[in-house]
Each structure stands twice: as C-alpha cells, then as structure tokens.
Design a protein around this motif. Sequence first.
Motif, short mmCIF file in Angstrom:
data_model
loop_
_atom_site.label_atom_id
_atom_site.label_comp_id
_atom_site.label_asym_id
_atom_site.label_seq_id
_atom_site.Cartn_x
_atom_site.Cartn_y
_atom_site.Cartn_z
N VAL A 45 0.87 -1.19 0.00
CA VAL A 45 0.00 0.00 0.00
C VAL A 45 0.90 1.23 0.00
N PRO A 46 0.73 2.14 -0.97
CA PRO A 46 1.60 3.32 -1.01
C PRO A 46 1.57 4.07 0.32
N GLY A 47 2.74 4.56 0.75
CA GLY A 47 2.82 5.29 2.01
C GLY A 47 2.12 6.64 1.91
N ASP A 48 1.65 7.12 3.04
CA ASP A 48 0.99 8.42 3.12
C ASP A 48 1.98 9.42 3.72
N PRO A 49 2.54 10.32 2.88
CA PRO A 49 3.60 11.21 3.38
C PRO A 49 3.12 12.11 4.53
N GLU A 50 1.85 12.49 4.53
CA GLU A 50 1.34 13.35 5.60
C GLU A 50 1.39 12.62 6.94
N ASN A 51 0.95 11.36 6.92
CA ASN A 51 1.01 10.58 8.16
C ASN A 51 2.47 10.34 8.55
N GLY A 52 3.31 10.10 7.54
CA GLY A 52 4.73 9.92 7.81
C GLY A 52 5.32 11.13 8.49
N ARG A 53 4.92 12.30 8.01
CA ARG A 53 5.40 13.56 8.60
C ARG A 53 5.06 13.60 10.08
N SER A 54 3.84 13.21 10.43
CA SER A 54 3.47 13.32 11.84
C SER A 54 4.15 12.23 12.68
N ILE A 55 4.44 11.09 12.07
CA ILE A 55 5.18 10.05 12.83
C ILE A 55 6.59 10.53 13.16
N MET A 56 7.18 11.34 12.24
CA MET A 56 8.53 11.85 12.46
C MET A 56 8.63 12.65 13.75
N ASN A 57 7.50 13.13 14.21
CA ASN A 57 7.46 14.15 15.25
C ASN A 57 6.98 13.63 16.59
N LYS A 58 6.46 12.43 16.66
CA LYS A 58 5.87 12.03 17.94
C LYS A 58 5.92 10.54 18.14
N GLY A 59 5.56 10.13 19.33
CA GLY A 59 5.37 8.73 19.65
C GLY A 59 6.62 7.91 19.37
N ALA A 60 6.39 6.72 18.82
CA ALA A 60 7.49 5.78 18.65
C ALA A 60 8.48 6.25 17.59
N GLY A 61 8.03 7.07 16.64
CA GLY A 61 8.94 7.54 15.59
C GLY A 61 9.93 8.53 16.17
#
Length: 157
Positions: A42-58
């Motif tokens: 499934v193609p990645g969602d860059p917007e969600n990726g952006r928010s993972i970069m900033n919080k939680g486990a990422g």
Amino acid sequence: MKTTSLLVAAGVCLAGAALAGPPAPSDVVYEDGAVAMSLTGVPGDPENGRSIMNKGAGNCIACHEVTALADLPFHGEIGPMLDGAADRWTEAELRGIVANAKVMFPESMMPSFYRTDGYIRPGDAYTGKAAPTPLEPLLTAQEIEDVVAFLMTLKEE
Ligand code: HEC
C-alpha cells in the motif's frame, strides 16, 4: 533484463503481501541495507509519515534536523540533517534504514523501527523464559511505508 525480472518479482511479492499481510520483521529481506519491496504493497501516506517523524514511537526529530519540519521544536543533532535524504538514498535504501538502520550502519544508535528480535529483554535475564507476549515493532509496516513516503519528499536537487 535484470530490471524486468525485478519488476516481475515485485509484482509477485505485492500480490503475496496483499494476501498474506506484511512480513514479520524477521522475514524482511535486506540487500546491502536496502529493502526493495514495500512492506505492505500500500503506497505510504507522506502526511502521516510527517506526523510520525514528530511524535510517539517515531520521534525522528529527537535526533535529526529537517527543514521541512522547522515548525516543530526540539530538533536533535545526533543524526545527520535529513534535508535532501531522497537525493542521497533510493526509496529501497530509505526503507531499509527506517526498518532497521543497523543493517546499513552497523553499531548505529538509531533505533530499529521494524525489528522484534535481537534485543536483550530485562525479563528474560531473570526468568530465562521468553517474554509473555511477543514484542511489537516500534512502528507498524504501514507506518514505515508512511515515513519512507515522507522521506522521499526531502529533495534538494
Ligand atoms: C537515537 C537517535 C536517532 C533516532 C531517534 C533516529 N535516528 Fe536516523 N540516524 C541516526 C544516526 C546517528 C544516523 C547516522 C547513521 C549512523 O549511525 O552512522 C542516522 C541516519 C539516518 C538516515 C540516513 C541519513 C543520511 O541522509 O545520511 C536516515 C534517512 C534516517 N536516519 C532517518 C530516520 C527516521 C525516519 C527516524 C524516525 C523514524 C530516525 N532516523 C530516528 C540517529 C537517529
């Protein structure tokens, strides 16, 4: 010729992934630190990726500076600046680095985000038994794809 067979292989694996779900972290195939196949198909969602970069486990920005995320505070300088990451690395290499940076960079202090084995679990040391529940990777297969999709937007050239 090589490209064609790779594409065929990719097609077969995509079909397989769709049926079987993402590979277990220990089943991911690394080639020179890179992971050619999407973990999910499934193609990645860059917007969600952006928010993972900033919080939680990422929380990548605890160690990395990224100009595209300059609106967020607390950029660390432990890892290299990620601007232009998509110029330096292919998508497959970025997937490998995010899934398990220690394949590309042995001894790296960057966490392995899609890995569940090879850790020393405190509980094991006392009981000698496996942990009661299997460890979950820090990020899911789709979250890895989302982060890779965001990293692929980091181009300077
Ligand atoms: C604990 C600190 C730390 C965290 C957290 C971290 N990294 Fe890293 N990262 C590093 C270090 C250090 C390197 C340099 C490679 C090495 O260890 O030699 C690196 C290298 C990289 C590289 C290659 C850099 C380049 O262009 O040369 C990428 C891409 C990357 N990290 C992405 C990420 C992403 C995405 C996340 C979050 C999901 C993340 N990192 C989280 C420390 C970290």
